[in-house]
Design a protein around this motif. Structure first.
Motif, PDB file in Angstrom:
ATOM      1  N   LEU A   1      53.406 -75.142 169.503  1.00 34.31           N
ATOM      2  CA  LEU A   1      52.060 -75.348 168.979  1.00 34.31           C
ATOM      3  C   LEU A   1      51.937 -74.752 167.590  1.00 34.31           C
ATOM      4  O   LEU A   1      51.377 -75.370 166.676  1.00 34.31           O
ATOM      5  N   VAL A   2      52.474 -73.536 167.410  1.00 37.81           N
ATOM      6  CA  VAL A   2      52.386 -72.878 166.105  1.00 37.81           C
ATOM      7  C   VAL A   2      53.150 -73.674 165.054  1.00 37.81           C
ATOM      8  O   VAL A   2      52.677 -73.867 163.921  1.00 37.81           O
ATOM      9  N   PHE A   3      54.337 -74.163 165.421  1.00 33.96           N
ATOM     10  CA  PHE A   3      55.100 -74.957 164.454  1.00 33.96           C
ATOM     11  C   PHE A   3      54.346 -76.237 164.102  1.00 33.96           C
ATOM     12  O   PHE A   3      54.237 -76.612 162.933  1.00 33.96           O
ATOM     13  N   MET A   4      53.818 -76.940 165.113  1.00 35.67           N
ATOM     14  CA  MET A   4      53.113 -78.190 164.864  1.00 35.67           C
ATOM     15  C   MET A   4      51.872 -77.959 164.008  1.00 35.67           C
ATOM     16  O   MET A   4      51.467 -78.829 163.232  1.00 35.67           O
ATOM     17  N   LEU A   5      51.256 -76.787 164.152  1.00 38.07           N
ATOM     18  CA  LEU A   5      50.068 -76.456 163.367  1.00 38.07           C
ATOM     19  C   LEU A   5      50.375 -76.533 161.880  1.00 38.07           C
ATOM     20  O   LEU A   5      49.552 -76.991 161.080  1.00 38.07           O
ATOM     21  N   VAL A   6      51.575 -76.104 161.494  1.00 34.95           N
ATOM     22  CA  VAL A   6      51.971 -76.150 160.085  1.00 34.95           C
ATOM     23  C   VAL A   6      52.575 -77.497 159.737  1.00 34.95           C
ATOM     24  O   VAL A   6      52.250 -78.110 158.726  1.00 34.95           O
ATOM     25  N   ALA A   7      53.468 -77.985 160.609  1.00 36.02           N
ATOM     26  CA  ALA A   7      54.187 -79.219 160.307  1.00 36.02           C
ATOM     27  C   ALA A   7      53.254 -80.421 160.221  1.00 36.02           C
ATOM     28  O   ALA A   7      53.512 -81.362 159.473  1.00 36.02           O
ATOM     29  N   SER A   8      52.148 -80.407 160.962  1.00 36.91           N
ATOM     30  CA  SER A   8      51.225 -81.549 160.939  1.00 36.91           C
ATOM     31  C   SER A   8      50.571 -81.705 159.585  1.00 36.91           C
ATOM     32  O   SER A   8      49.997 -82.751 159.288  1.00 36.91           O
ATOM     33  N   LYS A   9      50.631 -80.674 158.717  1.00 38.41           N
ATOM     34  CA  LYS A   9      50.045 -80.792 157.391  1.00 38.41           C
ATOM     35  C   LYS A   9      50.816 -81.778 156.541  1.00 38.41           C
ATOM     36  O   LYS A   9      50.322 -82.222 155.514  1.00 38.41           O
ATOM     37  N   GLY A  10      52.028 -82.121 156.966  1.00 37.99           N
ATOM     38  CA  GLY A  10      52.767 -83.140 156.224  1.00 37.99           C
ATOM     39  C   GLY A  10      52.711 -84.488 156.881  1.00 37.99           C
ATOM     40  O   GLY A  10      53.435 -85.400 156.503  1.00 37.99           O
ATOM     41  N   ALA A  11      51.836 -84.655 157.872  1.00 39.12           N
ATOM     42  CA  ALA A  11      51.803 -85.906 158.628  1.00 39.12           C
ATOM     43  C   ALA A  11      50.782 -86.885 158.103  1.00 39.12           C
ATOM     44  O   ALA A  11      50.651 -87.976 158.631  1.00 39.12           O
ATOM     45  N   ALA A  12      50.018 -86.512 157.063  1.00 40.24           N
ATOM     46  CA  ALA A  12      49.039 -87.446 156.520  1.00 40.24           C
ATOM     47  C   ALA A  12      49.756 -88.520 155.722  1.00 40.24           C
ATOM     48  O   ALA A  12      50.821 -88.311 155.169  1.00 40.24           O
ATOM     49  N   GLY A  13      49.168 -89.695 155.629  1.00 43.72           N
ATOM     50  CA  GLY A  13      49.743 -90.739 154.801  1.00 43.72           C
ATOM     51  C   GLY A  13      49.681 -92.085 155.457  1.00 43.72           C
ATOM     52  O   GLY A  13      48.640 -92.710 155.494  1.00 43.72           O
ATOM     53  N   VAL A  14      50.789 -92.553 155.987  1.00 43.94           N
ATOM     54  CA  VAL A  14      50.847 -93.891 156.554  1.00 43.94           C
ATOM     55  C   VAL A  14      51.248 -93.805 158.013  1.00 43.94           C
ATOM     56  O   VAL A  14      51.730 -92.788 158.492  1.00 43.94           O
TER      57      VAL A  14
ATOM     58  N   GLY B   1      60.573 -84.242 164.066  1.00 44.49           N
ATOM     59  CA  GLY B   1      60.996 -83.030 163.389  1.00 44.49           C
ATOM     60  C   GLY B   1      60.709 -81.783 164.205  1.00 44.49           C
ATOM     61  O   GLY B   1      61.531 -80.863 164.272  1.00 44.49           O
ATOM     62  N   GLY B   2      59.532 -81.720 164.831  1.00 44.59           N
ATOM     63  CA  GLY B   2      59.192 -80.574 165.662  1.00 44.59           C
ATOM     64  C   GLY B   2      60.130 -80.427 166.843  1.00 44.59           C
ATOM     65  O   GLY B   2      60.594 -79.323 167.162  1.00 44.59           O
ATOM     66  N   LEU B   3      60.429 -81.545 167.498  1.00 44.54           N
ATOM     67  CA  LEU B   3      61.345 -81.493 168.637  1.00 44.54           C
ATOM     68  C   LEU B   3      62.760 -81.135 168.192  1.00 44.54           C
ATOM     69  O   LEU B   3      63.474 -80.397 168.867  1.00 44.54           O
ATOM     70  N   ARG B   4      63.126 -81.656 167.040  1.00 48.36           N
ATOM     71  CA  ARG B   4      64.482 -81.398 166.561  1.00 48.36           C
ATOM     72  C   ARG B   4      64.689 -79.922 166.243  1.00 48.36           C
ATOM     73  O   ARG B   4      65.788 -79.380 166.416  1.00 48.36           O
ATOM     74  N   SER B   5      63.633 -79.244 165.783  1.00 46.61           N
ATOM     75  CA  SER B   5      63.771 -77.838 165.419  1.00 46.61           C
ATOM     76  C   SER B   5      63.696 -76.921 166.629  1.00 46.61           C
ATOM     77  O   SER B   5      64.318 -75.864 166.646  1.00 46.61           O
ATOM     78  N   HIS B   6      62.904 -77.321 167.658  1.00 46.14           N
ATOM     79  CA  HIS B   6      62.705 -76.457 168.817  1.00 46.14           C
ATOM     80  C   HIS B   6      63.556 -76.860 170.020  1.00 46.14           C
ATOM     81  O   HIS B   6      64.090 -76.003 170.703  1.00 46.14           O
ATOM     82  N   ARG B   7      63.625 -78.147 170.285  1.00 51.50           N
ATOM     83  CA  ARG B   7      64.414 -78.628 171.423  1.00 51.50           C
ATOM     84  C   ARG B   7      65.189 -79.861 170.999  1.00 51.50           C
ATOM     85  O   ARG B   7      64.758 -80.998 171.200  1.00 51.50           O
ATOM     86  N   PRO B   8      66.377 -79.690 170.383  1.00 52.66           N
ATOM     87  CA  PRO B   8      67.153 -80.842 169.920  1.00 52.66           C
ATOM     88  C   PRO B   8      67.482 -81.835 171.022  1.00 52.66           C
ATOM     89  O   PRO B   8      67.688 -83.020 170.749  1.00 52.66           O
ATOM     90  N   ASP B   9      67.496 -81.362 172.280  1.00 50.54           N
ATOM     91  CA  ASP B   9      67.811 -82.263 173.381  1.00 50.54           C
ATOM     92  C   ASP B   9      66.690 -83.261 173.634  1.00 50.54           C
ATOM     93  O   ASP B   9      66.885 -84.258 174.341  1.00 50.54           O
TER      94      ASP B   9
END
Length: 444
Positions: free
Chosen positions: A329-342, A352-360
């Motif tokens: 949740l904490v990671f997504m809180l920051v990472a979602s700031k780059g999710a605006a656009g299309v 990206g969040g899954l890849r950093s926390h749970r690559p599986d």
């Protein structure tokens, strides 16, 4: 023209998803052989994770330098965005744990794109040291999203500290961000093939259970977004401003339809600012809060990221303990700031969040390709509503909102000038109530 092309892509994804489901039910062996199509599409999206997160966060953090010039408007807006992001993420986690729509699928390795082997558990010190890349470039080449995020934050704060000298690099980052989003838009045209392969492979392995789970996650997501808007945003708006949420949404009906037709809240950004000013929100508040909110106040995206993560985990039979959910949740809180656009940026952030926390779990994003377009509309509508409410609230808290003017506009007494957009139709003798703020509104 672009709206028509978007509708064509939407229709193509729907048809491909339906075709994949039919192939999965009729010819399971053939369907499982189509899995590489889903794998290839997810790989293309993952290819864009680093640039999307980096440039989105750099622009978001770097732009706060301009927000700081209007003092407490920017500070209060950012504090509100942080609180609302946490609430939205918590809503997504609660709904995902309660409903758990992916439960029961228990997909094996061949039922979805091949998963990356899970890394062994690391202690806190190793984890924190692993966030620091060997070089700024290696953060991108090694695909470590947390490292990309660190470099992006440092770059954004450095641009802030540079003041006027940072304007040119920030503008260049804006152009690169537009380029990256254009590339991501091009990749999204491969979504029908990805949806066909991913849906066919899942249905071929699990039968109708997969269709029920996908329908359940979409329904649960819509219900959670609706509950967030009605149970959080609506009461808060009424308590602070005595403005009814339904009245505000009725006033913004044309913009909501535009967002719905394009699956992007950014298409309505200029009109939203103009209509908020007409409603009685000061120019300074609308001009600062709305653009900043489009990077920092993505309530719908926050709900999506957490719910989608729990769906993928449930579908693949992976257990995420509460502690790991909170860190995610904490990671997504920051990472979602780059999710605006299309459309598609949210999917890239999820990967990206899954890849950093749970690559599986990262490649399990392919499970959502077929229904992501359904969910993107709810994301965009929730993001748009959240930013409209935020501007009114911040205006009320900072003295930049005219309640009398808002009551007049919402009652139909001062209709918006559709021809001029920024020229409010003001009945004779009626004041907006914040002319005294006009000098401050010209800041920047």
């Amino acid at each position: 023209m672009s709206r028509d092309r978007t509708r064509h892509l939407y229709a193509a994804v729907l048809l491909a998803t339906a075709a994949g489901a039919v192939v999965g039910l009729v010819a399971p062996e053939t369907a499982r052989a189509l899995a590489p199509l889903g794998t290839a599409f997810v790989a293309l999206v993952k290819m864009m994770i680093g640039p999307v997160v980096f440039l989105g966060v750099v622009l978001g953090v770097g732009s706060v330098a301009g927000t700081a010039r209007v003092g407490r408007i920017g500070g209060l807006a950012l504090a509100y965005f942080l609180v609302m992001s946490v609430v939205a993420l918590a809503f997504g986690l609660a709904a995902g744990n309660l409903v758990n729509p992916g439960r029961g699928l228990r997909l094996a390795g061949g039922a979805h794109p091949a998963a990356v082997p899970a890394t062994e558990a690391e202690d806190l010190t190793t984890f924190l040291l692993g966030i620091i890349p060997d070089t700024p470039v290696s953060a991108f080449t090694e695909g470590r999203v947390l490292q990309v995020l660190l470099v992006a934050l440092l770059t954004g704060f450095a641009l802030q500290a540079m003041g006027e000298r940072g304007a040119a690099p920030l503008a260049a980052a804006g152009h690169l961000h537009a380029l990256v989003l254009r590339v991501l838009s091009m990749i999204m045209w491969a979504a029908p093939a990805g949806a066909l392969g991913a849906t066919a492979a899942v249905v071929g392995a699990t039968g109708v259970a997969a269709l029920g789970s996908l329908a359940a996650v979409v329904a649960c997501f819509y219900a959670t977004c609706l509950l967030f808007v009605l149970a959080v945003l609506g009461p808060l708006l009424w308590l602070v401003t005595r403005v009814g949420l339904l009245s505000l949404l009725r006033y913004l009906g044309g913009e909501l339809l535009l967002v719905l037709s394009t699956s992007s809240s950014e298409t309505a950004l200029p009109r939203l600012i103009a209509k908020l000013e007409h409603l009685g929100v000061s120019r300074a508040v609308a001009g600062v809060t709305v653009p900043t909110g489009y990077s920092f106040n993505l309530d719908g995206t926050a709900v999506y990221l957490t719910m989608a993560t729990l769906f993928v985990a449930g579908a693949t039979g992976v257990s995420l303990p509460p502690g790991e959910q909170v860190s995610l949740l904490v990671f997504m809180l920051v990472a979602s700031k780059g999710a605006a656009g299309v459309t598609g940026a949210g999917l890239a952030t999820l990967a990206g969040g899954l890849r950093s926390h749970r690559p599986d779990l990262a490649d399990g994003v392919g499970l959502l390709v077929g229904v992501d377009r359904f969910m993107s509309e709810a994301r965009a509508l929730t993001n748009f509503t959240g930013n409209a409410v935020a501007a009114v609230l911040v205006g009320a808290w900072t003295g930049g909102f005219d309640r009398a003017r808002a009551a007049l506009v919402l009652s139909g007494g001062a209709p918006f000038d559709e021809a001029g957009d920024r020229a409010p139709v003001r009945p004779e003798g009626v004041s907006t109530g914040h002319e005294a703020l006009e000098r401050d509104d010209r800041v920047g």
